[in-house]
Design a protein around this motif. Sequence first.
Motif, PDB file in Angstrom:
ATOM      1  N   LEU A 169     -50.577 -44.655  85.169  1.00 15.55           N
ATOM      2  CA  LEU A 169     -51.041 -45.180  86.265  1.00 15.55           C
ATOM      3  C   LEU A 169     -49.848 -45.650  87.258  1.00 15.55           C
ATOM      4  CD1 LEU A 169     -54.177 -47.180  85.115  1.00 15.55           C
ATOM      5  CD2 LEU A 169     -53.938 -45.138  86.393  1.00 15.55           C
ATOM      6  N   PHE A 170     -48.565 -46.190  86.634  1.00 15.50           N
ATOM      7  CA  PHE A 170     -47.331 -46.829  86.951  1.00 15.50           C
ATOM      8  C   PHE A 170     -46.310 -46.028  87.049  1.00 15.50           C
ATOM      9  CE2 PHE A 170     -50.364 -49.918  85.204  1.00 15.50           C
ATOM     10  CZ  PHE A 170     -50.545 -50.739  86.451  1.00 15.50           C
ATOM     11  N   SER A 171     -46.325 -45.160  85.865  1.00 16.82           N
ATOM     12  CA  SER A 171     -45.119 -44.339  85.783  1.00 16.82           C
ATOM     13  C   SER A 171     -44.897 -43.180  86.748  1.00 16.82           C
ATOM     14  CB  SER A 171     -44.999 -43.775  84.390  1.00 16.82           C
ATOM     15  OG  SER A 171     -46.121 -42.889  84.034  1.00 16.82           O
ATOM     16  N   GLY A 172     -46.400 -42.697  87.476  1.00 16.71           N
ATOM     17  CA  GLY A 172     -46.251 -41.776  88.323  1.00 16.71           C
ATOM     18  C   GLY A 172     -45.655 -42.016  89.595  1.00 16.71           C
ATOM     19  N   LEU A 173     -45.247 -43.379  89.905  1.00 14.80           N
ATOM     20  CA  LEU A 173     -44.611 -43.665  91.184  1.00 14.80           C
ATOM     21  C   LEU A 173     -43.291 -43.414  91.194  1.00 14.80           C
ATOM     22  CD1 LEU A 173     -46.437 -47.133  91.826  1.00 14.80           C
ATOM     23  CD2 LEU A 173     -46.707 -45.084  93.094  1.00 14.80           C
ATOM     24  N   GLY A 220     -44.918 -45.725  97.366  1.00  8.10           N
ATOM     25  CA  GLY A 220     -46.372 -45.094  96.898  1.00  8.10           C
ATOM     26  C   GLY A 220     -47.005 -46.189  96.210  1.00  8.10           C
ATOM     27  N   ILE A 221     -46.657 -47.624  96.290  1.00 10.56           N
ATOM     28  CA  ILE A 221     -47.324 -48.545  95.543  1.00 10.56           C
ATOM     29  C   ILE A 221     -48.908 -48.583  95.918  1.00 10.56           C
ATOM     30  CG2 ILE A 221     -47.540 -51.037  95.266  1.00 10.56           C
ATOM     31  CD1 ILE A 221     -44.519 -51.024  95.317  1.00 10.56           C
ATOM     32  N   TYR A 222     -49.280 -48.406  97.342  1.00 12.47           N
ATOM     33  CA  TYR A 222     -50.422 -48.861  97.785  1.00 12.47           C
ATOM     34  C   TYR A 222     -51.201 -47.586  97.977  1.00 12.47           C
ATOM     35  CZ  TYR A 222     -48.725 -53.478  98.607  1.00 12.47           C
ATOM     36  OH  TYR A 222     -48.276 -54.601  98.611  1.00 12.47           O
ATOM     37  N   SER A 223     -50.470 -46.366  97.413  1.00 13.81           N
ATOM     38  CA  SER A 223     -51.311 -44.854  97.424  1.00 13.81           C
ATOM     39  C   SER A 223     -51.607 -44.193  96.465  1.00 13.81           C
ATOM     40  CB  SER A 223     -50.193 -43.924  98.300  1.00 13.81           C
ATOM     41  OG  SER A 223     -49.901 -44.579  99.287  1.00 13.81           O
ATOM     42  N   ASP A 224     -52.524 -43.395  96.389  1.00 12.24           N
ATOM     43  CA  ASP A 224     -52.875 -42.538  95.299  1.00 12.24           C
ATOM     44  C   ASP A 224     -51.700 -41.287  95.330  1.00 12.24           C
ATOM     45  OD1 ASP A 224     -55.431 -43.754  95.021  1.00 12.24           O
ATOM     46  OD2 ASP A 224     -56.269 -42.202  96.221  1.00 12.24           O
ATOM     47  N   ILE A 225     -51.202 -41.056  93.972  1.00 16.79           N
ATOM     48  CA  ILE A 225     -49.956 -40.155  93.850  1.00 16.79           C
ATOM     49  C   ILE A 225     -50.891 -38.825  93.284  1.00 16.79           C
ATOM     50  CG2 ILE A 225     -47.997 -39.836  92.551  1.00 16.79           C
ATOM     51  CD1 ILE A 225     -47.711 -42.202  94.511  1.00 16.79           C
ATOM     52  N   ASP A 226     -51.743 -38.812  92.455  1.00 12.22           N
ATOM     53  CA  ASP A 226     -52.568 -37.876  92.088  1.00 12.22           C
ATOM     54  C   ASP A 226     -53.737 -38.430  91.258  1.00 12.22           C
ATOM     55  OD1 ASP A 226     -51.501 -38.398  89.345  1.00 12.22           O
ATOM     56  OD2 ASP A 226     -49.690 -37.283  89.647  1.00 12.22           O
ATOM     57  N   LYS A 253     -54.130 -43.117  90.527  1.00 17.93           N
ATOM     58  CA  LYS A 253     -54.841 -43.770  91.789  1.00 17.93           C
ATOM     59  C   LYS A 253     -54.649 -44.952  92.004  1.00 17.93           C
ATOM     60  CE  LYS A 253     -58.556 -40.143  91.282  1.00 17.93           C
ATOM     61  NZ  LYS A 253     -59.943 -39.938  91.415  1.00 17.93           N
ATOM     62  N   PHE A 254     -54.694 -45.475  93.024  1.00 17.80           N
ATOM     63  CA  PHE A 254     -54.347 -46.957  93.747  1.00 17.80           C
ATOM     64  C   PHE A 254     -55.438 -47.731  93.306  1.00 17.80           C
ATOM     65  CE2 PHE A 254     -55.349 -50.367  96.496  1.00 17.80           C
ATOM     66  CZ  PHE A 254     -54.201 -50.953  96.482  1.00 17.80           C
ATOM     67  N   ILE A 255     -56.595 -47.623  93.306  1.00 18.09           N
ATOM     68  CA  ILE A 255     -57.666 -48.432  92.815  1.00 18.09           C
ATOM     69  C   ILE A 255     -57.770 -48.700  91.148  1.00 18.09           C
ATOM     70  CG2 ILE A 255     -59.435 -46.433  92.744  1.00 18.09           C
ATOM     71  CD1 ILE A 255     -60.156 -50.333  93.467  1.00 18.09           C
ATOM     72  N   GLU A 256     -57.282 -47.552  90.561  1.00 16.69           N
ATOM     73  CA  GLU A 256     -57.407 -47.715  88.983  1.00 16.69           C
ATOM     74  C   GLU A 256     -55.940 -48.666  88.753  1.00 16.69           C
ATOM     75  OE1 GLU A 256     -57.314 -43.502  87.733  1.00 16.69           O
ATOM     76  OE2 GLU A 256     -59.330 -43.484  88.248  1.00 16.69           O
TER      77      GLU A 256
END
Length: 319
Positions: free
Chosen positions: A142-146, A151-157, A161-164
């Motif tokens: 959830l954090f290493s995908g950034l 991308g902090i406030y975005s869904d990466i894939d 996901k931001f909400i998760e």
Amino acid sequence: MRSFKDLLFEVNLEAKERLSLPVGFDLIQIKNKNSENKNPLKVLHVSLEYGMPNQPGIVAVGGIGSVLKSLTVAQQQQTDIDSRVIMPYYPKLQDEPNETQKILEVTHWFNRERVQSTIYKTINSQGVVIYLARAAEKYENLFSGLTTAAGIYSDIDKSCKFIERVAYFSGAAAAFAMLGENTYIPHIVQAHGWGLCFVGKLILEYRKIYGNDQQICSPSTIFTVHSAHNGDGSYDFTEVPDMGVVKADNIISVTKEIAENYDHLVYVSEQLLKESISNGSSFKSYIHARYLLGNTSAILNNIHADEFDPALCLPKKFA
């Protein structure tokens, strides 16, 4: 599904100083009392970012990180305030913390299971303590995908996901806020950014369950409204991972979560507060009652002019 009361902390059982503040606390009275006793008011800021954008080793994308840095530095200059920050650890954006910086593991609820997050303690060049919450290995993606701060406030894939991401961090931050470390037991938890709307609710639930437990502290909570952006947003309850809090509504309103669960709301300008309770505002139904009760304030925030160089901190498109 197991109940929130099944959540267990891994509590350090050493004798610790605990100070709980009642809801509706008087900041001036507490500050004066702590000053007399040489016991500083302990403020824990919760944020997804901290520092000036586009600086080496800094995870920040805009105003919240910049203002929070200036705020904590200014507070640290006051001998009666001990101001610290907790933020997520982003593996690809920050240096790997070492074992000597590890101070605590906190257990919290996420996605219908108990998870353990590791808390590391670092100190920046201005002397501000920054706690980094590292996710359990199962959820570190959830954090290493950034790969960039943008991308902090975005869904990466689908796996990032931001909400998760924000739900996981909220659980870790709230658990740490209830425990603290050594002689730092937060009196006040102050959250920054609409995404952290759940922190207040988690701490409120902890208060109900552990209110009489001397090993658990009970900080008061403040939410800082930095902007109107996303304040009228909402999530379908199926989007929000289980954090151990019963979701009563099918649609979760960000503003409602904040208005109903934080003790006090602070706006960064009087104008923003007035706009939030105006007839044309989607916030009015939630915020106006808090305003009438005196549970809102406006404090003009800014950054230090001598530290902010637009040529360095702003993207090229603004140059």
